[in-house]
Design a protein around this motif. Sequence first.
Motif, PDB file in Angstrom:
ATOM      1  N   VAL A 173       0.975  -1.201  -0.065  1.00 55.59           N
ATOM      2  CA  VAL A 173       0.205  -0.012  -0.102  1.00 55.59           C
ATOM      3  C   VAL A 173       0.878   1.078   0.011  1.00 55.59           C
ATOM      4  N   ILE A 174       1.919   1.243   0.798  1.00 56.96           N
ATOM      5  CA  ILE A 174       2.782   2.351   0.773  1.00 56.96           C
ATOM      6  C   ILE A 174       3.263   2.710  -0.628  1.00 56.96           C
ATOM      7  N   ASN A 175       3.924   1.563  -1.177  1.00 58.97           N
ATOM      8  CA  ASN A 175       4.445   1.789  -2.395  1.00 58.97           C
ATOM      9  C   ASN A 175       3.346   2.390  -3.448  1.00 58.97           C
ATOM     10  N   ALA A 176       2.151   1.686  -3.583  1.00 58.31           N
ATOM     11  CA  ALA A 176       1.252   2.348  -4.515  1.00 58.31           C
ATOM     12  C   ALA A 176       0.821   3.696  -3.884  1.00 58.31           C
ATOM     13  N   VAL A 177       0.815   4.102  -2.820  1.00 58.62           N
ATOM     14  CA  VAL A 177       0.343   5.388  -2.538  1.00 58.62           C
ATOM     15  C   VAL A 177       1.328   6.397  -2.957  1.00 58.62           C
ATOM     16  N   ARG A 178       2.566   6.014  -2.559  1.00 58.86           N
ATOM     17  CA  ARG A 178       3.679   6.879  -3.127  1.00 58.86           C
ATOM     18  C   ARG A 178       3.652   7.163  -4.897  1.00 58.86           C
ATOM     19  N   ALA A 179       3.401   5.940  -5.434  1.00 61.24           N
ATOM     20  CA  ALA A 179       3.525   5.825  -6.908  1.00 61.24           C
ATOM     21  C   ALA A 179       2.423   6.837  -7.427  1.00 61.24           C
ATOM     22  N   ALA A 180       0.979   6.719  -6.728  1.00 62.53           N
ATOM     23  CA  ALA A 180       0.141   7.552  -6.929  1.00 62.53           C
ATOM     24  C   ALA A 180       0.552   9.240  -6.783  1.00 62.53           C
ATOM     25  N   GLY A 181       1.639   9.591  -6.138  1.00 61.83           N
ATOM     26  CA  GLY A 181       1.905  10.831  -6.093  1.00 61.83           C
ATOM     27  C   GLY A 181       1.360  11.630  -4.664  1.00 61.83           C
ATOM     28  N   ALA A 182       1.102  10.816  -3.586  1.00 59.35           N
ATOM     29  CA  ALA A 182       0.734  11.284  -2.532  1.00 59.35           C
ATOM     30  C   ALA A 182       1.739  11.382  -1.521  1.00 59.35           C
ATOM     31  N   LYS A 183       1.862  12.362  -0.763  1.00 58.46           N
ATOM     32  CA  LYS A 183       2.952  12.529   0.187  1.00 58.46           C
ATOM     33  C   LYS A 183       2.495  12.646   1.580  1.00 58.46           C
ATOM     34  N   ASN A 184       1.242  12.266   1.751  1.00 54.29           N
ATOM     35  CA  ASN A 184       0.726  12.423   3.243  1.00 54.29           C
ATOM     36  C   ASN A 184       1.448  11.518   4.243  1.00 54.29           C
ATOM     37  N   ILE A 185       1.486  11.959   5.322  1.00 54.32           N
ATOM     38  CA  ILE A 185       1.797  11.020   6.354  1.00 54.32           C
ATOM     39  C   ILE A 185       0.992   9.730   6.517  1.00 54.32           C
ATOM     40  N   ILE A 186       1.482   8.593   6.593  1.00 55.55           N
ATOM     41  CA  ILE A 186       0.980   7.128   6.696  1.00 55.55           C
ATOM     42  C   ILE A 186       1.051   6.693   7.939  1.00 55.55           C
ATOM     43  N   ALA A 187       0.179   6.252   8.506  1.00 52.58           N
ATOM     44  CA  ALA A 187       0.095   5.718   9.865  1.00 52.58           C
ATOM     45  C   ALA A 187       0.001   4.115   9.702  1.00 52.58           C
TER      46      ALA A 187
END
Length: 333
Positions: A173-187
């Motif tokens: 999930v972390i990899n995919a969220v970053r690939a989507a361009g999101a820089k939000n903090i992830i808990a």
Amino acid sequence: MRLLCFVTVAVLAAPCFAVGRAEATPLPGINLSAAAFASGRIPGRDNWDYMFPRENEVEYFSSQGMRLIRLPVLWERVQPQLLSDLDPGYLAHIQAVAAIAKARKAKVIIDLHNYGAYGGNLIGSDAVSVEAFVDVWVRLARVFGADRNVLFGLMNEPKIASAQDWAAIQQKVINAVRAAGAKNIIAVSGVNWDGAHNFPQVNGDALATLTDPHHALIFEAHQYFDGDSSGRSAECVPQDQVERRLSPFADWLKAHHAKGLLGEFGVSSNAGCLADLEAALNFIHQTSGVWYGWTYWAGGPLWGNYIYSVEPGKDGSEKPQMSVLKQAVERSH
């Protein structure tokens, strides 16, 4: 902020995590949880089976200094069919809460409050693929990825058996969220109810393997102070046991140069439990360097007489727990 470092802990090399421009002091906060109520009634009736926080409710808690709102939501309501579009009405509610909070200088954690399952089937089963879990977060990232005021709480208390398997799922999930361009903090969360008291033994090694190109991970744990740490009793352990329940998680965070979120903790209003609450918040203050923030469990309009609730009474009266929480907020300024 780019940061690379390794710390030797016993014989293990532990990666170093950073959260951009970290807050100087832990952010105080609250769970506003009614949007995830009636999980057995899907989709459920808006404003009846479940309810999102109203503007006046966000205003009340933000006026008390709560700068972090953990917003539990249900995956089945966010995304009525796996691998399909998000529900526009439910999504609009989340966006509205985020906007209301932002106007009051508070942040929102979107907390997928599903215990690692969708429709009763665990992530990784034949019915709910890992790809489906990745998909819902990519879709949410496309909506909220430009809003640094929104944090992504990947999953509440997953009932996945293996901490290693759960870490691997979260990494996807972390990899995919970053690939989507999101820089939000992830808990990120741990298995076995995500307890702080046994975090190193149950989740520490597995979660230490997580990586994030943006170094914006925080680690979430929960801790209650009744006898079995379940959060079901009105009675609490002696005050001198509070620190030993929180310190394993805090020590792990320090050793791994990580930031933590105490995502759930709550007590009833008797004197012994209020003393435990004060002790817990004192401990967080004393170890503030390892904490991103804390969110008390819970507020929200549908709790009724729930023993841990800090929702104001209909006459506006405050719950006894709020006086302890407000003292901690004042100390954080």
